[in-house]
Design a protein around this motif. Structure first.
Motif, PDB file in Angstrom:
ATOM      1  N   SER A 120     -16.734  12.603 -27.682  1.00 22.56           N
ATOM      2  CA  SER A 120     -15.897  13.726 -27.738  1.00 22.56           C
ATOM      3  C   SER A 120     -15.172  13.471 -26.622  1.00 22.56           C
ATOM      4  O   SER A 120     -14.883  12.836 -25.507  1.00 22.56           O
ATOM      5  CB  SER A 120     -17.139  14.135 -27.410  1.00 22.56           C
ATOM      6  OG  SER A 120     -17.918  14.161 -26.250  1.00 22.56           O
ATOM      7  N   ALA A 121     -14.515  15.354 -26.390  1.00 24.33           N
ATOM      8  CA  ALA A 121     -13.304  15.545 -26.244  1.00 24.33           C
ATOM      9  C   ALA A 121     -13.048  16.737 -26.322  1.00 24.33           C
ATOM     10  O   ALA A 121     -13.426  17.540 -27.199  1.00 24.33           O
ATOM     11  CB  ALA A 121     -11.758  14.819 -26.250  1.00 24.33           C
ATOM     12  N   ARG A 122     -13.163  17.497 -24.747  1.00 27.41           N
ATOM     13  CA  ARG A 122     -12.821  18.682 -24.211  1.00 27.41           C
ATOM     14  C   ARG A 122     -11.473  18.686 -23.378  1.00 27.41           C
ATOM     15  O   ARG A 122     -11.747  18.216 -22.295  1.00 27.41           O
ATOM     16  CB  ARG A 122     -13.958  19.650 -23.446  1.00 27.41           C
ATOM     17  CG  ARG A 122     -14.922  19.445 -24.362  1.00 27.41           C
ATOM     18  CD  ARG A 122     -16.291  20.475 -24.018  1.00 27.41           C
ATOM     19  NE  ARG A 122     -16.410  19.798 -22.455  1.00 27.41           N
ATOM     20  CZ  ARG A 122     -17.849  20.675 -21.556  1.00 27.41           C
ATOM     21  NH1 ARG A 122     -18.845  21.354 -22.558  1.00 27.41           N
ATOM     22  NH2 ARG A 122     -17.607  20.343 -20.169  1.00 27.41           N
ATOM     23  N   GLN A 123     -10.367  20.277 -24.488  1.00 27.09           N
ATOM     24  CA  GLN A 123      -9.532  20.250 -23.674  1.00 27.09           C
ATOM     25  C   GLN A 123      -9.045  21.668 -23.395  1.00 27.09           C
ATOM     26  O   GLN A 123      -9.245  22.490 -24.577  1.00 27.09           O
ATOM     27  CB  GLN A 123      -8.323  20.008 -24.125  1.00 27.09           C
ATOM     28  CG  GLN A 123      -8.282  18.321 -24.653  1.00 27.09           C
ATOM     29  CD  GLN A 123      -7.119  17.967 -25.550  1.00 27.09           C
ATOM     30  OE1 GLN A 123      -5.874  17.795 -24.964  1.00 27.09           O
ATOM     31  NE2 GLN A 123      -7.602  17.906 -26.733  1.00 27.09           N
TER      32      GLN A 123
ATOM     33  N   ASN B  31       0.666  24.203 -28.524  1.00 31.78           N
ATOM     34  CA  ASN B  31       0.005  23.562 -29.819  1.00 31.78           C
ATOM     35  C   ASN B  31      -1.252  22.980 -29.741  1.00 31.78           C
ATOM     36  O   ASN B  31      -1.170  21.998 -29.026  1.00 31.78           O
ATOM     37  CB  ASN B  31       1.245  22.640 -29.984  1.00 31.78           C
ATOM     38  CG  ASN B  31       2.522  23.642 -30.752  1.00 31.78           C
ATOM     39  OD1 ASN B  31       3.237  24.377 -31.328  1.00 31.78           O
ATOM     40  ND2 ASN B  31       3.732  23.253 -29.140  1.00 31.78           N
ATOM     41  N   ALA B  32      -1.552  23.007 -29.925  1.00 29.48           N
ATOM     42  CA  ALA B  32      -2.882  22.458 -31.009  1.00 29.48           C
ATOM     43  C   ALA B  32      -2.918  21.865 -32.104  1.00 29.48           C
ATOM     44  O   ALA B  32      -3.091  22.403 -33.594  1.00 29.48           O
ATOM     45  CB  ALA B  32      -4.078  22.561 -30.875  1.00 29.48           C
TER      46      ALA B  32
ATOM     47  N   GLN C 215       2.648  23.578 -23.899  1.00 25.43           N
ATOM     48  CA  GLN C 215       1.073  22.777 -23.730  1.00 25.43           C
ATOM     49  C   GLN C 215       0.941  22.561 -25.236  1.00 25.43           C
ATOM     50  O   GLN C 215       1.090  22.690 -26.190  1.00 25.43           O
ATOM     51  CB  GLN C 215       0.332  23.444 -23.358  1.00 25.43           C
ATOM     52  CG  GLN C 215      -1.141  23.721 -23.410  1.00 25.43           C
ATOM     53  CD  GLN C 215      -2.269  23.731 -23.601  1.00 25.43           C
ATOM     54  OE1 GLN C 215      -2.739  24.889 -24.549  1.00 25.43           O
ATOM     55  NE2 GLN C 215      -3.138  23.078 -23.626  1.00 25.43           N
ATOM     56  N   GLN C 216       1.285  21.042 -25.198  1.00 24.36           N
ATOM     57  CA  GLN C 216       0.930  20.471 -26.155  1.00 24.36           C
ATOM     58  C   GLN C 216      -0.222  19.687 -26.348  1.00 24.36           C
ATOM     59  O   GLN C 216      -0.073  18.195 -25.162  1.00 24.36           O
ATOM     60  CB  GLN C 216       2.644  19.694 -26.478  1.00 24.36           C
ATOM     61  CG  GLN C 216       3.278  20.324 -26.795  1.00 24.36           C
ATOM     62  CD  GLN C 216       4.560  19.390 -27.192  1.00 24.36           C
ATOM     63  OE1 GLN C 216       4.481  18.039 -26.773  1.00 24.36           O
ATOM     64  NE2 GLN C 216       5.581  19.888 -26.620  1.00 24.36           N
ATOM     65  N   THR C 217      -1.219  19.519 -27.065  1.00 24.31           N
ATOM     66  CA  THR C 217      -2.215  19.299 -27.195  1.00 24.31           C
ATOM     67  C   THR C 217      -2.161  18.511 -28.652  1.00 24.31           C
ATOM     68  O   THR C 217      -2.172  18.889 -30.112  1.00 24.31           O
ATOM     69  CB  THR C 217      -3.392  19.691 -27.640  1.00 24.31           C
ATOM     70  OG1 THR C 217      -3.459  20.335 -27.779  1.00 24.31           O
ATOM     71  CG2 THR C 217      -4.082  19.622 -26.083  1.00 24.31           C
TER      72      THR C 217
ATOM     73  N   SER D 151      -1.053  16.375 -23.680  1.00 18.13           N
ATOM     74  CA  SER D 151      -1.833  15.589 -23.395  1.00 18.13           C
ATOM     75  C   SER D 151      -2.007  14.984 -25.351  1.00 18.13           C
ATOM     76  O   SER D 151      -1.881  14.866 -26.213  1.00 18.13           O
ATOM     77  CB  SER D 151      -3.332  16.262 -23.340  1.00 18.13           C
ATOM     78  OG  SER D 151      -3.319  17.021 -22.751  1.00 18.13           O
ATOM     79  N   HIS D 152      -2.528  13.670 -24.847  1.00 15.32           N
ATOM     80  CA  HIS D 152      -2.749  12.817 -26.756  1.00 15.32           C
ATOM     81  C   HIS D 152      -4.174  12.085 -26.735  1.00 15.32           C
ATOM     82  O   HIS D 152      -3.842  10.888 -25.568  1.00 15.32           O
ATOM     83  CB  HIS D 152      -2.048  12.099 -26.454  1.00 15.32           C
ATOM     84  CG  HIS D 152      -1.691  11.155 -27.898  1.00 15.32           C
ATOM     85  ND1 HIS D 152      -0.674  10.991 -29.141  1.00 15.32           N
ATOM     86  CD2 HIS D 152      -2.807  11.027 -28.710  1.00 15.32           C
ATOM     87  CE1 HIS D 152      -0.967  10.594 -30.243  1.00 15.32           C
ATOM     88  NE2 HIS D 152      -2.541  10.417 -29.909  1.00 15.32           N
ATOM     89  N   ILE D 153      -4.787  12.419 -27.739  1.00 16.17           N
ATOM     90  CA  ILE D 153      -6.288  11.607 -26.680  1.00 16.17           C
ATOM     91  C   ILE D 153      -6.834  11.210 -28.631  1.00 16.17           C
ATOM     92  O   ILE D 153      -6.873  12.251 -29.345  1.00 16.17           O
ATOM     93  CB  ILE D 153      -7.921  13.262 -26.761  1.00 16.17           C
ATOM     94  CG1 ILE D 153      -6.624  13.477 -25.544  1.00 16.17           C
ATOM     95  CG2 ILE D 153      -8.228  12.078 -26.650  1.00 16.17           C
ATOM     96  CD1 ILE D 153      -8.125  14.337 -24.578  1.00 16.17           C
TER      97      ILE D 153
END
Length: 191
Positions: free
Chosen positions: A23-26, A69-70, A39-41, A13-15
């Motif tokens: 705002s963004a919530r993952q 990975n965050a 999982q990569q954000t 995910s790339h935001i």
């Protein structure tokens, strides 16, 4: 994201938050038994008052291999940005490999940012109290695991008034997925 695993799953995910107050919530609930998941954000805050939250709960058993990975970047000029990263992993049985990597790149001074990763067994005191209520070990473990998973979903997915999360939980899918994750008595004893 809720993932129960395939032989291998990669989720990226790339935001980019560019507007003031964006705002963004993952959130991710990873339920793995003998599977691999990466999982990569990546979140890039480029505006004042931008808010980002990343939360992952990995519940794994057997030979599962989960990587979370965050990565969050707070760009210059992101005055008042607020970032939270929370990664947690719980090995349920066997020898799962859980790799949790929170990372912040902060290029502006006036921000709030927190990140962390925890990895460990189910809390023994919670298991003890559940058993004191007459639950056997498997039922106590399932109750605690489902509570952890539902808390993540409640924090990150519930939209006030839409009822979608409640309907989904009432369908029994989460309880069924957790039941499939439970180790046999022999695996729990040797795990």
């Amino acid at each position: 994201m809720v993932a129960t695993g395939a032989s291998y799953h990669l989720q990226r995910s790339h935001i980019t938050l560019q507007g003031a107050g964006a705002s963004a919530r993952q959130a991710a609930l990873l339920l793995l038994a003998d599977r691999k998941l990466d999982q990569q954000t990546y979140t890039d805050l480029q505006a004042a008052q931008a808010v980002s939250q990343v939360e992952t709960l990995a519940l794994a058993q057997g030979r599962a291999h989960a990587v979370a990975n965050a990565y969050t970047r707070i760009a210059p000029g992101s005055d008042g940005a607020d970032v939270r990263q929370r990664l947690a992993g719980v090995p349920l049985a066997g020898q799962p490999r859980l790799i949790l990597r929170p990372h912040l790149e902060i290029l502006h001074d006036n921000v709030q940012a927190a990140h962390g990763a925890t990895w460990g067994a189910l809390p023994e005191d919670a298991l003890f109290y559940a058993r004191q209520r007459g639950l056997d070990d498997a039922a106590a473990r399932a109750l605690i695991i489902e509570g952890m998973a539902q808390a993540l979903l409640d924090r990150c997915l519930e939209v006030e008034g839409d009822g979608m999360l409640e309907q989904w939980l009432q369908s029994g899918w989460l309880a069924g997925a957790i039941a499939r994750l439970q180790p046999t008595a022999e695996e729990a004893h040797h795990g």
